[in-house]
Write a protein that holds these residues in place. Structure first.
Motif, PDB file in Angstrom:
ATOM      1  N   THR A 121       0.828  -1.043  -0.509  1.00 37.80           N
ATOM      2  CA  THR A 121       0.295   0.061   0.199  1.00 37.80           C
ATOM      3  C   THR A 121       0.694   0.439  -0.170  1.00 37.80           C
ATOM      4  OG1 THR A 121      -0.538  -0.365   2.270  1.00 37.80           O
ATOM      5  CG2 THR A 121      -1.930  -1.310   0.993  1.00 37.80           C
ATOM      6  N   VAL A 122       0.458   2.399  -0.617  1.00 46.22           N
ATOM      7  CA  VAL A 122       1.177   3.323  -0.766  1.00 46.22           C
ATOM      8  C   VAL A 122      -0.186   3.829  -0.351  1.00 46.22           C
ATOM      9  CG1 VAL A 122       2.042   5.057  -2.550  1.00 46.22           C
ATOM     10  CG2 VAL A 122       2.871   2.798  -2.232  1.00 46.22           C
ATOM     11  N   LYS A 123       0.375   4.737   0.725  1.00 47.85           N
ATOM     12  CA  LYS A 123      -0.074   6.455   1.344  1.00 47.85           C
ATOM     13  C   LYS A 123       0.954   7.104   1.436  1.00 47.85           C
ATOM     14  CE  LYS A 123      -1.840   3.043   4.052  1.00 47.85           C
ATOM     15  NZ  LYS A 123      -1.503   2.329   6.408  1.00 47.85           N
ATOM     16  N   GLY A 124      -0.156   8.342   0.062  1.00 53.41           N
ATOM     17  CA  GLY A 124       0.226   9.893   0.659  1.00 53.41           C
ATOM     18  C   GLY A 124       0.842  10.470  -0.337  1.00 53.41           C
ATOM     19  N   LEU A 125       0.781  10.538  -1.196  1.00 51.70           N
ATOM     20  CA  LEU A 125       1.290  10.768  -2.685  1.00 51.70           C
ATOM     21  C   LEU A 125      -0.043  11.890  -3.674  1.00 51.70           C
ATOM     22  CD1 LEU A 125       1.831   7.628  -5.390  1.00 51.70           C
ATOM     23  CD2 LEU A 125       3.247   8.984  -4.049  1.00 51.70           C
ATOM     24  N   GLU A 126      -0.999  11.436  -2.512  1.00 54.90           N
ATOM     25  CA  GLU A 126      -1.789  13.216  -3.123  1.00 54.90           C
ATOM     26  C   GLU A 126      -1.292  14.517  -2.414  1.00 54.90           C
ATOM     27  OE1 GLU A 126      -3.498  11.355   0.922  1.00 54.90           O
ATOM     28  OE2 GLU A 126      -3.208  10.583  -1.063  1.00 54.90           O
ATOM     29  N   LEU A 127      -0.287  13.987  -1.356  1.00 52.83           N
ATOM     30  CA  LEU A 127       0.110  16.053  -0.216  1.00 52.83           C
ATOM     31  C   LEU A 127       0.819  16.442  -1.622  1.00 52.83           C
ATOM     32  CD1 LEU A 127      -0.019  13.586   2.709  1.00 52.83           C
ATOM     33  CD2 LEU A 127      -2.172  15.576   1.964  1.00 52.83           C
ATOM     34  N   PHE A 128       1.153  15.451  -2.371  1.00 52.77           N
ATOM     35  CA  PHE A 128       2.454  16.611  -2.979  1.00 52.77           C
ATOM     36  C   PHE A 128       1.256  16.881  -4.876  1.00 52.77           C
ATOM     37  CE2 PHE A 128       4.813  13.632  -0.403  1.00 52.77           C
ATOM     38  CZ  PHE A 128       6.162  14.385   0.040  1.00 52.77           C
ATOM     39  N   GLY A 129      -0.089  16.537  -5.163  1.00 51.82           N
ATOM     40  CA  GLY A 129       0.493  17.132  -5.982  1.00 51.82           C
ATOM     41  C   GLY A 129      -0.144  15.513  -7.042  1.00 51.82           C
ATOM     42  N   ILE A 130      -0.156  15.036  -6.566  1.00 51.04           N
ATOM     43  CA  ILE A 130       0.037  13.414  -7.651  1.00 51.04           C
ATOM     44  C   ILE A 130      -1.464  13.322  -7.551  1.00 51.04           C
ATOM     45  CG2 ILE A 130       1.405  11.272  -8.410  1.00 51.04           C
ATOM     46  CD1 ILE A 130       3.439  12.269  -6.477  1.00 51.04           C
ATOM     47  N   LYS A 131      -2.260  12.918  -9.048  1.00 55.30           N
ATOM     48  CA  LYS A 131      -3.340  12.389  -9.068  1.00 55.30           C
ATOM     49  C   LYS A 131      -3.034  10.769  -8.969  1.00 55.30           C
ATOM     50  CE  LYS A 131      -5.435  15.376 -12.043  1.00 55.30           C
ATOM     51  NZ  LYS A 131      -6.536  15.076 -13.121  1.00 55.30           N
ATOM     52  N   LEU A 132      -4.143   9.875  -7.959  1.00 51.64           N
ATOM     53  CA  LEU A 132      -3.643   8.746  -8.051  1.00 51.64           C
ATOM     54  C   LEU A 132      -4.451   8.170  -8.553  1.00 51.64           C
ATOM     55  CD1 LEU A 132      -5.151   8.718  -3.633  1.00 51.64           C
ATOM     56  CD2 LEU A 132      -2.648   8.594  -4.764  1.00 51.64           C
ATOM     57  N   SER A 133      -5.640   8.071  -9.394  1.00 50.42           N
ATOM     58  CA  SER A 133      -5.458   7.335 -10.451  1.00 50.42           C
ATOM     59  C   SER A 133      -4.174   7.196 -11.290  1.00 50.42           C
ATOM     60  CB  SER A 133      -6.360   7.560 -11.334  1.00 50.42           C
ATOM     61  OG  SER A 133      -6.588   8.881 -11.781  1.00 50.42           O
ATOM     62  N   ASP A 134      -3.628   8.476 -12.006  1.00 45.27           N
ATOM     63  CA  ASP A 134      -2.482   8.005 -12.858  1.00 45.27           C
ATOM     64  C   ASP A 134      -1.591   7.001 -12.118  1.00 45.27           C
ATOM     65  OD1 ASP A 134      -3.982   9.994 -14.221  1.00 45.27           O
ATOM     66  OD2 ASP A 134      -2.985  11.531 -14.295  1.00 45.27           O
TER      67      ASP A 134
END
Length: 197
Positions: A121-134
């Motif tokens: 599991t990878v959590k927290g990418l969205e905090l850097f402005g990365i779209k999780l679906s991409d």
């Protein structure tokens, strides 16, 4: 000698939440109840009375600092600046709850199912402005495995990638998204956070 007849107990009800006063702290909005509690039943919550006195003293101190007068025994005017930055990090939500600004970090965790199947599991990418679906699609293509965006146990979105790719995924994150520093990537190993650096 006749026994004295017991009198009914008078229970004060809060005007804010309509609960008995001693249950206000468990109600929907304790912050709105505080002024009523201080005025009408100060003996139930003595710490509220102390907080109110401290807040009044703080307001008076701020007013004096604003006019250029510093109260006796108070810290210098520069001490007020760090408290302003702390207020920016804290956000009040309805119900009196406090929400702190989240730290920008990526947490990677390996979960074992049925004693042999792994999910990373990878959590927290969205905090850097990365779209999780991409990001999910890129993980799936790079590691030739299934990857999906799911709601985690804390009701926040996370990426589940099939397979034990926890250490390989760090290099891929750094190569693909340069805005994620290596110092912000952590593993969870046996319930403890370990830096990926």
């Amino acid at each position: 000698m006749a026994a004295e007849k017991p009198q009914p107990v008078q229970v004060p009800y809060c005007q804010g939440c309509t609960l008995p006063a001693e249950y206000c702290e468990f109600g929907p909005d304790f912050e709105k109840c505080k002024p009523w509690l201080i005025r009408n039943v100060p003996n139930l919550y003595p710490h509220l009375l102390q907080e109110a006195n401290d807040k009044e003293a703080e307001k008076l101190s701020e007013q004096l600092q604003g006019s250029g007068i510093s109260p006796a025994g108070s810290p210098a005017a520069t001490a007020g600046e760090p408290s302003a930055s702390k207020q920016e990090d804290v956000k009040r939500l309805p119900g009196g709850k406090i929400k702190r600004k989240e730290k920008q970090e990526v947490v990677i965790e390996k979960i074992v199912r049925n004693k042999r199947k792994c999910i990373t599991t990878v959590k927290g990418l969205e905090l850097f402005g990365i779209k999780l679906s991409d990001a999910s699609k890129k993980f799936g293509k790079k590691f030739a495995t299934g990857a999906s965006v799911v709601k985690g146990p804390t009701e926040k979105d996370q990426i589940d990638v099939q397979g034990d790719i926890a250490y390989d995924i760090v290099d891929f994150i750094r190569e693909t998204w340069g805005e994620v520093p290596e110092s912000a990537i952590f593993f969870i190993v046996d319930g403890k956070r370990v830096s990926a650096a």
